[in-house]
Design an enzyme around this catalytic site. Structure first.
Site, PDB file in Angstrom:
ATOM      1  N   TYR A 108       0.842  -1.202   0.000  1.00 18.86           N
ATOM      2  CA  TYR A 108       0.000   0.000   0.000  1.00 18.86           C
ATOM      3  C   TYR A 108       0.882   1.259   0.000  1.00 18.86           C
ATOM      4  O   TYR A 108       0.492   2.295  -0.525  1.00 18.86           O
ATOM      5  CB  TYR A 108      -0.849   0.052   1.278  1.00 18.86           C
ATOM      6  CG  TYR A 108      -2.080  -0.847   1.321  1.00 18.86           C
ATOM      7  CD1 TYR A 108      -2.451  -1.657   0.252  1.00 18.86           C
ATOM      8  CD2 TYR A 108      -2.880  -0.866   2.469  1.00 18.86           C
ATOM      9  CE1 TYR A 108      -3.581  -2.461   0.338  1.00 18.86           C
ATOM     10  CE2 TYR A 108      -4.017  -1.658   2.545  1.00 18.86           C
ATOM     11  CZ  TYR A 108      -4.365  -2.461   1.481  1.00 18.86           C
ATOM     12  OH  TYR A 108      -5.488  -3.248   1.563  1.00 18.86           O
TER      13      TYR A 108
ATOM     14  N   CYS B  74      -2.559  -1.144  10.100  1.00 19.62           N
ATOM     15  CA  CYS B  74      -1.685  -0.638   9.048  1.00 19.62           C
ATOM     16  C   CYS B  74      -1.662   0.892   9.152  1.00 19.62           C
ATOM     17  O   CYS B  74      -2.715   1.528   9.099  1.00 19.62           O
ATOM     18  CB  CYS B  74      -2.254  -1.072   7.694  1.00 19.62           C
ATOM     19  SG  CYS B  74      -1.382  -0.391   6.275  1.00 19.62           S
TER      20      CYS B  74
ATOM     21  N   THR C 189      -0.331   2.983   7.050  1.00 18.90           N
ATOM     22  CA  THR C 189      -0.586   3.581   5.735  1.00 18.90           C
ATOM     23  C   THR C 189      -2.082   3.665   5.452  1.00 18.90           C
ATOM     24  O   THR C 189      -2.604   4.712   5.048  1.00 18.90           O
ATOM     25  CB  THR C 189       0.095   2.738   4.632  1.00 18.90           C
ATOM     26  OG1 THR C 189       1.434   2.456   5.022  1.00 18.90           O
ATOM     27  CG2 THR C 189       0.084   3.445   3.304  1.00 18.90           C
TER      28      THR C 189
ATOM     29  N   CYS D 266       5.479   1.291  10.669  1.00 11.50           N
ATOM     30  CA  CYS D 266       4.799   0.379   9.734  1.00 11.50           C
ATOM     31  C   CYS D 266       4.745  -0.957  10.454  1.00 11.50           C
ATOM     32  O   CYS D 266       5.746  -1.393  11.037  1.00 11.50           O
ATOM     33  CB  CYS D 266       5.600   0.262   8.441  1.00 11.50           C
ATOM     34  SG  CYS D 266       5.096  -1.113   7.371  1.00 11.50           S
TER      35      CYS D 266
HETATM   36  N1  DGL Z   1       2.024  -2.534   7.132  1.00  7.51           N
HETATM   37  C1  DGL Z   1       1.684  -1.295   6.536  1.00  7.51           C
HETATM   38  C2  DGL Z   1       1.847  -0.114   7.509  1.00  7.51           C
HETATM   39  O1  DGL Z   1       1.730  -0.284   8.706  1.00  7.51           O
HETATM   40  C3  DGL Z   1       2.226  -0.927   5.187  1.00  7.51           C
HETATM   41  C4  DGL Z   1       2.977  -1.821   4.304  1.00  7.51           C
HETATM   42  C5  DGL Z   1       2.685  -1.507   2.830  1.00  7.51           C
HETATM   43  O2  DGL Z   1       1.747  -2.078   2.323  1.00  7.51           O
HETATM   44  O3  DGL Z   1       3.418  -0.706   2.223  1.00  7.51           O
HETATM   45  O4  DGL Z   1       2.042   0.991   7.087  1.00  7.51           O
END
Ligand code: DGL
Length: 253
Positions: A44, A75, A77, A181
């Site tokens: 994402y 997440c 993001t 993340c």
């Molecule tokens: N695990 C996701 C986050 O906490 C993002 C990883 C991704 O899909 O780029 O931001």
């Protein structure tokens, strides 16, 4: 119908949110959790906000069919991109997460706080607001490509990536590192080894698990009877489920 026994829906772009799920199981062992890893649409963090919102809507539609009583966006993001929209659209409580900059800022002395996150998280308005409040000495460190190494369970590749990254920030001028993340939480031990011990490392998982407890309690939705269960789902393949299972069983660092 007893809504308290309905499951809590949890999702991420892949297996990263399993690090959050582990904390939630520990905090709320009697709850039923359904975890969805949107691996087919990962990552994402290098997409646009609009693209992430579209992915998230697909995931939420699937989870809502399972009669979830609350939604956790495991997440950073997706929270920045879609939490506000989801809160408007859904009638169930929505718990999101953000990089743990606040606790890191409290541990800061005279050095900097490195915020490791996806490019999209660091570009979002939500993160700018956080920076305005707690961002003194904070440095944005976008890590494109790092979640892919976690998804591939590529320890050597991740170590090399992090070594090259930390060369850019002399350790004697760093006080804290924020794992902004959920995927990076699985690299915590590795990061510990690469950095001097006095550098604090924070993540938002414990805060999110406690927030879920507060929100469920506030809405009268806590499942006090159990039994707690976990169901894993993905838009990817069987290999992704196997990875999520492995991550779920990993001891916490
Ligand atoms: N695990 C996701 C986050 O906490 C993002 C990883 C991704 O899909 O780029 O931001």
């Amino acid at each position: 119908m007893n809504q308290k026994r309905d499951p809590v829906g949890v999702f991420d772009s892949g297996a990263g949110g399993i690090s959050t799920l582990r904390e939630m199981i520990r905090e709320l062992p009697e709850e039923r959790f359904i975890y969805f890893g949107d691996t087919a649409n990962a990552p994402y963090g290098t997409k646009t906000t609009e693209e992430v919102i579209a992915c998230v809507q697909g995931v939420v539609e699937r989870l809502m069919k399972k009669n979830i009583k609350a939604l956790v966006i495991a997440c950073n993001t997706a929270t920045g991109a879609a939490a506000a929209t989801l809160r408007k659209e859904l009638s169930i409580p929505v718990v999101g997460m953000e990089p743990a900059l606040k606790p890191a800022s409290q541990m800061r002395k005279n050095g900097s706080v490195l915020v490791l996150a996806t490019p999209l998280t660091l570009q979002q308005e939500k993160f700018e607001n956080l920076m305005r409040q707690y961002g003194q000495g904070a440095v944005k460190v976008p890590c494109p490509g790092l979640m892919e190494l976690v998804e591939a369970d590529d320890e050597a590749g991740a170590r090399q990536y992090l070594r090259e990254l930390f060369i850019r920030y002399p350790a004697d001028r760093v006080d804290a590192v924020v794992l902004g993340c959920t995927h990076y939480v699985f690299l915590k031990e590795m990061i510990r080894e690469l950095l001097p011990e006095r550098i604090a490392i924070t993540d938002g998982n414990t805060g999110t698990a406690r927030q879920l407890r507060r929100v469920l309690a506030g809405a009268g939705l806590l499942n006090e009877e159990g039994p707690g269960t976990v169901e894993l789902e993905t838009s990817g393949g069987p290999g992704d489920i196997a990875l999520m299972k492995r991550f779920l069983e990993k001891p916490e660092s």
